[in-house]
Design a protein around this motif. Structure first.
Motif, PDB file in Angstrom:
ATOM      1  N   GLY A  34     120.238  -9.063  69.932  1.00  0.00           N
ATOM      2  CA  GLY A  34     119.249  -9.051  71.005  1.00  0.00           C
ATOM      3  C   GLY A  34     117.833  -8.923  70.476  1.00  0.00           C
ATOM      4  N   CYS A  35     117.639  -8.110  69.454  1.00  0.00           N
ATOM      5  CA  CYS A  35     116.297  -7.928  68.889  1.00  0.00           C
ATOM      6  C   CYS A  35     115.855  -9.123  68.062  1.00  0.00           C
ATOM      7  CB  CYS A  35     116.261  -6.649  68.058  1.00  0.00           C
ATOM      8  SG  CYS A  35     116.362  -5.187  69.084  1.00  0.00           S
ATOM      9  N   ILE A  36     116.787  -9.800  67.407  1.00  0.00           N
ATOM     10  CA  ILE A  36     116.422 -11.036  66.703  1.00  0.00           C
ATOM     11  C   ILE A  36     115.939 -12.081  67.709  1.00  0.00           C
ATOM     12  CG2 ILE A  36     117.388 -13.006  65.453  1.00  0.00           C
ATOM     13  CD1 ILE A  36     119.016 -11.015  63.812  1.00  0.00           C
ATOM     14  N   LEU A  37     116.623 -12.181  68.840  1.00  0.00           N
ATOM     15  CA  LEU A  37     116.176 -13.113  69.878  1.00  0.00           C
ATOM     16  C   LEU A  37     114.788 -12.741  70.379  1.00  0.00           C
ATOM     17  CD1 LEU A  37     116.822 -15.497  71.788  1.00  0.00           C
ATOM     18  CD2 LEU A  37     117.670 -13.784  73.394  1.00  0.00           C
ATOM     19  N   ILE A  38     114.554 -11.461  70.607  1.00  0.00           N
ATOM     20  CA  ILE A  38     113.234 -11.013  71.059  1.00  0.00           C
ATOM     21  C   ILE A  38     112.185 -11.306  69.993  1.00  0.00           C
ATOM     22  CG2 ILE A  38     111.859  -8.956  71.579  1.00  0.00           C
ATOM     23  CD1 ILE A  38     114.319  -7.882  73.083  1.00  0.00           C
ATOM     24  N   ALA A  58     106.837  -8.133  71.372  1.00  0.00           N
ATOM     25  CA  ALA A  58     108.113  -7.638  70.858  1.00  0.00           C
ATOM     26  C   ALA A  58     108.325  -6.146  71.109  1.00  0.00           C
ATOM     27  CB  ALA A  58     108.224  -7.937  69.367  1.00  0.00           C
ATOM     28  N   ILE A  59     107.314  -5.342  70.879  1.00  0.00           N
ATOM     29  CA  ILE A  59     107.505  -3.888  70.950  1.00  0.00           C
ATOM     30  C   ILE A  59     107.871  -3.420  72.361  1.00  0.00           C
ATOM     31  CG2 ILE A  59     106.413  -1.641  70.567  1.00  0.00           C
ATOM     32  CD1 ILE A  59     107.248  -3.255  68.007  1.00  0.00           C
ATOM     33  N   PRO A  60     107.133  -3.792  73.409  1.00  0.00           N
ATOM     34  CA  PRO A  60     107.575  -3.355  74.744  1.00  0.00           C
ATOM     35  C   PRO A  60     108.932  -3.935  75.138  1.00  0.00           C
ATOM     36  CG  PRO A  60     105.309  -4.126  74.837  1.00  0.00           C
ATOM     37  CD  PRO A  60     105.832  -4.477  73.485  1.00  0.00           C
ATOM     38  N   THR A 119     114.623  -2.410  64.300  1.00  0.00           N
ATOM     39  CA  THR A 119     113.508  -2.660  63.387  1.00  0.00           C
ATOM     40  C   THR A 119     113.694  -3.969  62.631  1.00  0.00           C
ATOM     41  OG1 THR A 119     113.244  -0.280  63.114  1.00  0.00           O
ATOM     42  CG2 THR A 119     112.209  -1.690  61.471  1.00  0.00           C
ATOM     43  N   ILE A 120     114.864  -4.172  62.074  1.00  0.00           N
ATOM     44  CA  ILE A 120     115.145  -5.397  61.321  1.00  0.00           C
ATOM     45  C   ILE A 120     115.120  -6.606  62.243  1.00  0.00           C
ATOM     46  CG2 ILE A 120     116.933  -6.609  60.008  1.00  0.00           C
ATOM     47  CD1 ILE A 120     117.706  -3.833  58.860  1.00  0.00           C
ATOM     48  N   GLY A 121     115.698  -6.473  63.422  1.00  0.00           N
ATOM     49  CA  GLY A 121     115.757  -7.590  64.350  1.00  0.00           C
ATOM     50  C   GLY A 121     114.403  -8.050  64.828  1.00  0.00           C
ATOM     51  N   VAL A 122     113.474  -7.130  65.018  1.00  0.00           N
ATOM     52  CA  VAL A 122     112.140  -7.509  65.469  1.00  0.00           C
ATOM     53  C   VAL A 122     111.301  -8.039  64.304  1.00  0.00           C
ATOM     54  CG1 VAL A 122     109.964  -6.574  66.349  1.00  0.00           C
ATOM     55  CG2 VAL A 122     112.088  -5.996  67.462  1.00  0.00           C
TER      56      VAL A 122
END
Length: 166
Positions: free
Chosen positions: A61-65, A84-86, A138-141
């Motif tokens: 999910g975070c990689i997609l974001i 990305a952060i919010p 963290t890694i995903g973003v």
């Protein structure tokens, strides 16, 4: 799961992200993309959660974001982290962190040696889940932003030091 549950979760993920975006005072033009990114990232997490666990589903999910924030940054002329952060804040594992701290408090005041091992096991398990999900976030973003930056390391010019010459 029922489709109405997914729509409800979609709205809650997006609304929470927009709430944090407003709290962080981001430009108004970025609120709709933040809502969409948080909603899509949260749904990806929920879809993969039963199959690959909370850590890897949060990572996906975070990689997609992270990827979507790069595209949104180009269209809305804002830095990718504004998007990305919010959008990833609703994915923070608050429940696991809460039960970790609750376990530490129980361990501090525990007088029954029979319960100690179970409380310690639960505390370490919840703490590990919290740590690994936060690392996945963290890694995903950051990984998509690191891999798609404009200037590669080969183009960075480093001046050579001239030793012994004045």
């Amino acid at each position: 799961m029922d489709i109405t549950i997914f729509i409800e979760k979609w709205i809650w993920f997006g609304s929470a992200a927009v709430g944090f975006a407003i709290l962080f005072n981001v430009p108004v033009r970025t609120l709709i993309p933040i809502f969409l990114m948080a909603a899509l990232g949260g749904i990806i997490k929920l879809l993969f959660l039963p199959y690959i666990g909370i850590v890897f589903s949060s990572l996906l999910g975070c990689i997609l974001i992270g990827l979507l924030s790069i595209f949104a940054a180009h269209f809305k002329h804002s830095p990718p982290f504004i998007f990305a952060i919010p959008a990833v804040i609703p994915m923070v594992p608050g429940t696991f962190a809460y039960f970790t701290m609750k376990g530490f408090i129980k361990l501090a005041y525990n007088t029954n040696p029979n319960e100690f091992e179970q409380i310690l096991y639960d505390t370490v398990t919840n703490g590990s889940k919290t740590l690994f999900v936060l690392m996945a976030i963290t890694i995903g973003v950051y990984a998509p932003m690191l891999l798609t930056r404009k200037e590669s390391a080969k183009q960075i010019k480093i001046p050579l030091l001239k030793l012994g010459k004045k």
